[in-house]
Design an enzyme around this catalytic site. Structure first.
Site, PDB file in Angstrom:
ATOM      1  CG  HIS A 266     -36.506 -56.144  10.418  1.00 28.27           C
ATOM      2  ND1 HIS A 266     -35.204 -56.199  10.840  1.00 28.27           N
ATOM      3  CD2 HIS A 266     -37.224 -55.702  11.473  1.00 28.27           C
ATOM      4  CE1 HIS A 266     -35.136 -55.801  12.101  1.00 28.27           C
ATOM      5  NE2 HIS A 266     -36.351 -55.483  12.509  1.00 28.27           N
ATOM      6  CD  GLU A 267     -40.698 -54.504  11.497  1.00 26.84           C
ATOM      7  OE1 GLU A 267     -41.065 -55.109  12.527  1.00 26.84           O
ATOM      8  OE2 GLU A 267     -39.805 -53.636  11.501  1.00 26.84           O
ATOM      9  CD  GLU A 294     -34.177 -56.009  15.715  1.00 27.10           C
ATOM     10  OE1 GLU A 294     -35.343 -55.995  16.181  1.00 27.10           O
ATOM     11  OE2 GLU A 294     -33.881 -55.461  14.641  1.00 27.10           O
TER      12      GLU A 294
HETATM   13 ZN   LIG Z   1     -36.726 -55.188  14.532  1.00 24.16          ZN
END
Ligand SMILES: [Zn+2]
Length: 497
Positions: A266-267, A294
């Site tokens: 994710h990061e 995001e």
């Molecule tokens: Zn995020």
């Protein structure tokens, strides 16, 4: 009168100066979440408040306004420079509406909010956090009024994270998303598959090995570790100081074999976006919106990272790292385990299907808070009620309830919806990439992620904020913000089970 080029040079130098101040503030923020000792909070809060005060003065000084006006009025200014001027004007207009006193008070309240939240969460004591939260809410409402709105105080706060987005536009999309998700969750949780994921929670996942494997995974994504790093923090995040210096953090648990992997993916998705941003002009050399940011993390975490094809390549490597924890587990069982759908309490641990319901709860509550319809003191109860109503599960305490996220302690109201916006953009971008790259999934199964990464670089990252998020996604795929692609993806992936 200076020439247009001379004027541009002055403008660009002023913007670079502002970017330098933001760079140092981001270093201070990263350190605050990783290595700063707890007693450093007060001094750090004061230092960052001073820094932000200086940035505020530089951004609002009259000369910059005059340069912007002259550059804007020059028909011969090229489109790239014009976009930079427009973006900085937007920052400046917002900032002009905020008194320096409010900017400083907010920075101090955020520093105190985070420290109070940490203690409150550790001790499961909302009351310890409440005074700091009340202060933050009052200041954010004041900020919203100073920025201006047509009756919806939430709009200027939402616009800060998602330029151009309004409550009136977002709410119906989220409502249709909810309407599509609720029956899917009903269907998937009515007869859950037999529990075959106990191995994920065995006390068998050495944290240092998880950290090393996380580095291997993010290197595999193409995250440049010479232009970034990975550290540990209570709440994982990505901070882009520059495309050449992107800081990621993760958290590791001995009894959880999956959360660190998906945190890292994710990061690193956020990090790839930051590393792919244009270096200049400084005015547009940053992300277009938090929702688009995001979308990049969700795309790699969920659409790629939770796919069968991804693990065809990576599962043998994971198994080699954790032979005991994964004894007798094959790739199918692994992929089934990392895609279990269940009603749960914790947003960051939630599956792809229920995740957006966690966001809908937060959106509903923070909208009421900002509108002045919900006092902070009633928040823990309202949270429990909302979870019971929307997710069908009631938190037993505040630690796993209203205190689970750091965002409100940061003073971030209007930010949570960007997670769902990101999920929707991710689905739409992934559908676009699949159409453009017919061998995408064969490549993923061979560990070859460059084609997808390069497509995102070309269609999303390289624009910076020269275009708004909706235009970037529309240009790349043919459609802007919609729940349709996300619901189609979830039904296709989970609905048939
Ligand atoms: Zn995020």
């Amino acid at each position: 009168m200076p020439t247009l080029d001379a004027l541009w040079t002055r403008f660009d130098a002023a913007v670079k100066e502002l970017a330098a101040l933001e760079h140092i503030d981001a270093v201070a923020g990263w350190d605050q979440e990783t290595y700063m000792p707890p007693k450093g909070a007060e001094a750090r809060g004061e230092a960052r408040a001073v820094l932000r005060g200086v940035a505020h003065e530089k951004l609002t000084r009259p000369e910059l306004g005059e340069w912007i006006a002259t550059l804007e009025a020059s028909p011969e200014l090229d489109s790239s420079r014009r976009a930079a001027v427009r973006a900085v004007k937007r920052d400046r207009d917002r900032e002009l509406k905020l008194p320096a006193r409010l900017v400083k008070e907010l920075a101090q309240a955020q520093g105190r909010g985070v420290e109070a939240w940490k203690v409150a969460r550790r001790e499961d004591r909302f009351e310890h956090f409440r005074p700091a939260l009340e202060r933050l809410i009052a200041l954010k409402r004041e900020q919203a009024d100073a920025l201006g709105h047509a009756g919806e105080r939430y709009d200027p706060l939402l616009d800060a994270s998602e330029p151009g987005m309004t409550t009136a536009r977002l709410q119906p999309v989220l409502e249709r998303l909810r309407a599509g998700l609720v029956p899917l969750v009903e269907q998937l949780t009515a007869s859950p598959p037999p529990a075959e994921d106990a191995f994920l929670r065995a006390d068998a996942w050495d944290v240092d090995t998880q950290f090393d494997f996380s580095l291997e995974l993010i290197r595999g994504l193409g995250f440049d570790l010479e232009a970034g790093r990975l550290d540990r923090s209570a709440h994982p995040f990505c901070s882009g100081l520059a495309p050449t210096d992107v800081r990621l953090t993760t958290r590791l648990f001995r009894d959880d074999g999956a959360s660190a992997i998906f945190s890292a993916l994710h990061e690193a998705g956020h990090g790839l976006y930051e590393q792919g941003l244009p270096a200049s002009p400084a005015g547009t050399a940053r992300y277009a919106s938090m929702g688009l940011h995001e979308s990049q993390s969700r795309l790699w975490e969920n659409f790629v990272g939770r796919s069968q094809d991804y693990w065809v390549f990576w599962f043998p490597r994971l198994q080699a790292r954790f032979p005991a924890a994964l004894a007798g587990v094959d790739v199918d069982r692994w992929v089934g385990a990392i895609n279990r759908v269940r009603r749960s309490l914790i947003r960051v641990e939630a599956d792809e299907v229920t995740y957006n319901l966690h966001i809908l709860v937060r959106f509903e509550l923070e909208l009421a808070i900002v509108r002045g319809e919900l006092p902070a003191a009633e928040l823990p109860g309202a949270w429990r009620d909302a979870y019971e109503r929307v997710l069908g599960i009631r938190p037993p305490d505040d630690r796993d309830g209203v205190l689970q996220d750091i965002h409100w302690a940061w003073g971030e109201f209007g930010y949570f919806p960007t997670y769902s916006i990101g999920n929707m953009y991710a689905a739409t971008l992934m559908a676009g990439a699949e159409r453009a790259l017919p061998t995408l999934w064969d490549d993923v199964a061979r560990g070859e992620l460059a084609p997808l990464r390069d497509w995102l670089r070309a269609h999303v990252h390289r624009h910076g904020r020269a275009l708004d998020a909706d235009t970037i996604v529309t240009n790349a795929t043919g459609s802007g913000l919609t729940e349709v692609d996300l619901l189609a993806h979830l039904r296709r992936k989970f609905g048939a089970r």
